[in-house]
Design a protein around this motif. Sequence first.
Motif, PDB file in Angstrom:
ATOM      1  N   THR A  34       0.809  -1.222   0.000  1.00 35.85           N
ATOM      2  CA  THR A  34       0.000   0.000   0.000  1.00 35.85           C
ATOM      3  C   THR A  34       0.840   1.269   0.000  1.00 35.85           C
ATOM      4  N   GLY A  35       2.156   1.154   0.146  1.00 34.32           N
ATOM      5  CA  GLY A  35       3.020   2.332   0.021  1.00 34.32           C
ATOM      6  C   GLY A  35       3.524   2.918   1.313  1.00 34.32           C
ATOM      7  N   LYS A  36       3.528   2.140   2.389  1.00 35.32           N
ATOM      8  CA  LYS A  36       3.934   2.675   3.683  1.00 35.32           C
ATOM      9  C   LYS A  36       5.409   3.076   3.694  1.00 35.32           C
ATOM     10  N   THR A  37       6.273   2.212   3.152  1.00 33.62           N
ATOM     11  CA  THR A  37       7.702   2.522   3.142  1.00 33.62           C
ATOM     12  C   THR A  37       7.981   3.779   2.325  1.00 33.62           C
ATOM     13  N   THR A  38       7.357   3.868   1.156  1.00 29.58           N
ATOM     14  CA  THR A  38       7.537   5.050   0.309  1.00 29.58           C
ATOM     15  C   THR A  38       7.056   6.303   1.022  1.00 29.58           C
ATOM     16  N   LEU A  39       5.944   6.201   1.729  1.00 22.92           N
ATOM     17  CA  LEU A  39       5.437   7.349   2.478  1.00 22.92           C
ATOM     18  C   LEU A  39       6.419   7.756   3.572  1.00 22.92           C
ATOM     19  N   GLY A  40       7.001   6.761   4.240  1.00 23.45           N
ATOM     20  CA  GLY A  40       7.972   7.079   5.280  1.00 23.45           C
ATOM     21  C   GLY A  40       9.186   7.814   4.731  1.00 23.45           C
ATOM     22  N   THR A 163       9.239  13.622  16.032  1.00 27.32           N
ATOM     23  CA  THR A 163       7.980  13.304  15.358  1.00 27.32           C
ATOM     24  C   THR A 163       8.173  11.947  14.704  1.00 27.32           C
ATOM     25  N   VAL A 164       7.323  10.985  15.076  1.00 30.26           N
ATOM     26  CA  VAL A 164       7.568   9.583  14.736  1.00 30.26           C
ATOM     27  C   VAL A 164       6.420   9.017  13.911  1.00 30.26           C
ATOM     28  N   LEU A 165       6.786   8.308  12.828  1.00 28.14           N
ATOM     29  CA  LEU A 165       5.842   7.518  12.052  1.00 28.14           C
ATOM     30  C   LEU A 165       6.124   6.050  12.312  1.00 28.14           C
ATOM     31  N   MET A 166       5.159   5.355  12.898  1.00 28.41           N
ATOM     32  CA  MET A 166       5.279   3.916  13.080  1.00 28.41           C
ATOM     33  C   MET A 166       4.448   3.219  12.009  1.00 28.41           C
ATOM     34  N   LEU A 167       5.070   2.323  11.278  1.00 26.77           N
ATOM     35  CA  LEU A 167       4.408   1.620  10.183  1.00 26.77           C
ATOM     36  C   LEU A 167       4.007   0.227  10.632  1.00 26.77           C
ATOM     37  N   ASP A 168       2.803  -0.178  10.256  1.00 26.44           N
ATOM     38  CA  ASP A 168       2.297  -1.495  10.636  1.00 26.44           C
ATOM     39  C   ASP A 168       1.667  -2.141   9.408  1.00 26.44           C
ATOM     40  N   ASP A 169       2.094  -3.370   9.092  1.00 30.47           N
ATOM     41  CA  ASP A 169       1.584  -4.048   7.896  1.00 30.47           C
ATOM     42  C   ASP A 169       0.350  -4.903   8.165  1.00 30.47           C
ATOM     43  N   LEU A 170      -0.206  -4.810   9.370  1.00 30.58           N
ATOM     44  CA  LEU A 170      -1.447  -5.506   9.729  1.00 30.58           C
ATOM     45  C   LEU A 170      -1.331  -7.023   9.567  1.00 30.58           C
ATOM     46  N   SER A 171      -0.124  -7.555   9.738  1.00 31.68           N
ATOM     47  CA  SER A 171       0.043  -9.002   9.631  1.00 31.68           C
ATOM     48  C   SER A 171      -0.648  -9.731  10.776  1.00 31.68           C
ATOM     49  N   ASP A 172      -0.824  -9.027  11.879  1.00 26.20           N
ATOM     50  CA  ASP A 172      -1.543  -9.593  13.014  1.00 26.20           C
ATOM     51  C   ASP A 172      -2.396  -8.479  13.609  1.00 26.20           C
ATOM     52  N   THR A 173      -3.701  -8.618  13.564  1.00 21.35           N
ATOM     53  CA  THR A 173      -4.598  -7.549  14.003  1.00 21.35           C
ATOM     54  C   THR A 173      -4.888  -7.577  15.495  1.00 21.35           C
ATOM     55  N   VAL A 187      -3.531   6.792  10.381  1.00 25.38           N
ATOM     56  CA  VAL A 187      -3.875   6.896   8.964  1.00 25.38           C
ATOM     57  C   VAL A 187      -3.871   5.491   8.382  1.00 25.38           C
ATOM     58  N   CYS A 188      -4.977   5.117   7.738  1.00 22.82           N
ATOM     59  CA  CYS A 188      -5.125   3.782   7.161  1.00 22.82           C
ATOM     60  C   CYS A 188      -4.924   3.844   5.646  1.00 22.82           C
ATOM     61  N   LEU A 189      -4.038   3.002   5.125  1.00 25.88           N
ATOM     62  CA  LEU A 189      -3.802   2.900   3.691  1.00 25.88           C
ATOM     63  C   LEU A 189      -4.389   1.585   3.199  1.00 25.88           C
ATOM     64  N   GLN A 190      -5.158   1.646   2.121  1.00 27.08           N
ATOM     65  CA  GLN A 190      -5.826   0.454   1.610  1.00 27.08           C
ATOM     66  C   GLN A 190      -5.730   0.404   0.092  1.00 27.08           C
ATOM     67  N   GLN A 191      -5.931  -0.786  -0.440  1.00 22.46           N
ATOM     68  CA  GLN A 191      -5.998  -0.937  -1.881  1.00 22.46           C
ATOM     69  C   GLN A 191      -7.080  -1.959  -2.227  1.00 22.46           C
ATOM     70  N   GLY A 226       7.145   8.377  -6.460  1.00 23.31           N
ATOM     71  CA  GLY A 226       6.565   8.458  -5.126  1.00 23.31           C
ATOM     72  C   GLY A 226       5.056   8.384  -5.109  1.00 23.31           C
ATOM     73  N   ILE A 227       4.474   8.972  -4.070  1.00 20.38           N
ATOM     74  CA  ILE A 227       3.032   8.927  -3.830  1.00 20.38           C
ATOM     75  C   ILE A 227       2.410  10.273  -4.159  1.00 20.38           C
ATOM     76  N   GLU A 228       1.258  10.229  -4.824  1.00 22.22           N
ATOM     77  CA  GLU A 228       0.463  11.432  -5.034  1.00 22.22           C
ATOM     78  C   GLU A 228      -0.932  11.182  -4.467  1.00 22.22           C
ATOM     79  N   VAL A 229      -1.356  12.026  -3.566  1.00 26.03           N
ATOM     80  CA  VAL A 229      -2.650  11.887  -2.897  1.00 26.03           C
ATOM     81  C   VAL A 229      -3.621  12.909  -3.473  1.00 26.03           C
ATOM     82  N   PHE A 230      -4.854  12.468  -3.687  1.00 20.89           N
ATOM     83  CA  PHE A 230      -5.884  13.330  -4.252  1.00 20.89           C
ATOM     84  C   PHE A 230      -6.989  13.536  -3.210  1.00 20.89           C
ATOM     85  N   PRO A 231      -6.951  14.653  -2.487  1.00 24.16           N
ATOM     86  CA  PRO A 231      -7.954  14.882  -1.442  1.00 24.16           C
ATOM     87  C   PRO A 231      -9.369  14.863  -1.991  1.00 24.16           C
TER      88      PRO A 231
END
Length: 493
Positions: A34-40, A163-173, A187-191, A226-231
């Motif tokens: 979903t792009g978490k690493t790229t966002l980081g 200021t910290v970004l913690m990334l979670d791949d939801l491998s275990d909910t 912030v939730c990233l989905q595809q 990279g990532i482009e977000v469309f509000p």
Amino acid sequence: MSTRCSTGIPGLDDILQGGLPAGHLFLFEGEPGTGKTTLGIHFLLAGMEAGESGLYVTLSETAAELRDVASSHGWELDKTGIDIFELVSPDQLGPDAEQSILHPAEMELNETVQGVMSRVQGTRPSRIVFDSLSEMRLLAQDPLRYRRQVLALKHFFARSNCTVLMLDDLSDTAGDMQLRSIAHGVVCLQQTVGQYGSDKRFLRVAKMRGIAFRSGEHDFTLTTGGIEVFPRLIAAEHHKAFTPENASTGNAALDTTLGGGLARGSNTLFVGPSGVGKTTTAIACVHAALQRGEKAAYFLFDEGLGTLMPRAKALGYELETHTESGRLLLNALDPAEVSAGEFTARVRRSVERDGARAVVIDSLNAYLQAMPGSKFLLLQMHELLTYLNQRGVMTILVLGQHGVLGQGRMDIDLSYLSDSVVLFRYFEAQGKLLKAISVTKSRTNRHATSIHEFRLGAKGVEVGVALTDFEGVVPGVGRYAGDIALLSDGDAR
């Protein structure tokens, strides 16, 4: 008001109305891909541009893999000064390592946490990306230990003014809700995977303490660069004063039928079967706007530029000089590849950045294919049309009907969203297949209620006198009972 940290992604900063509040811990969660690493990396690069040092703590990837990800987007991390702390060392990957890279023993978890703290104390970064929490969850094994260690890191980072970004791949909910309660923002990233075309990605701000943000789902793309977000578009935020007036279509007879032309700050729906002349009429209206010195944007879903340009030229509408000068913005789009949010962003750019005063969307049938369902098409199309109206733009929508003759079925009914509706029809008369045009609705002008013959000739769009001697034109079977000359006879204009 708290200081804001740019995420490095303008669209996401817009959703957060300025960026992330500085000095807090945020959770960005999403499945792999979903792009978490790229966002980081975006986040740390934005910090470096602002003069803030950055640290990327990687538990799930090696430093070489992280550099490869960055390089694929054209970023050279070694030249940026971003510090990479690799908790998976080469020694752990060697033949003498135990059966797993990260051991679930309490000693291993404590060493991991202490290693991160020691690196932070040594480098004093302003921004940190922690990738990923799934490894810490595996080390902890117990939810209580996991929460306790994350809390310890949170308090440590806060004392260090990071200021910290913690990334979670939801491998275990199992621990997700616990972590969400700890984080300052989530912030939730989905595809989504469609039956055809590229995967569609979107993000949603589930929580953000202390600041206002735009809720709902926002489309984004993950491509080279990279990532482009469309509000998500909120039309009420974009009102702009303009002078209401009618703009000519370039054809006096069609202007009269419309009650004076196409009103600025309104949208007109051209509806009819395939081949009846909807696109050509839209081109004629755009050509008239270009001749007045205005800028126009044409969004083309159905037809390629290779056929549109020669066809327009054959009918007397020279568009190439206008495209070369930048007054006409032609956008040929693939509905299988473009999401609704990206399309809306392109329309906004053409209006706000490029100054387009006329916009054509051709056609809504293909645009529908880019949407997850008709419900969303109606909602997003309503916002887009309201936005264009509030900006004083003259908008033309093209909608095809199934079938050639008679009342064809439409993929979706947008007539109630449209300010004006122009109906195109085939009808049979004197052994010929002819075309008719009529205006069935106008919220802005007192339009004609008559039905007129319509033809595409060497001079472009031609509109004849009212077909008063015909009945049954709208159903497609005209019954002639008079002596009015038709355009095909060359006597009427």
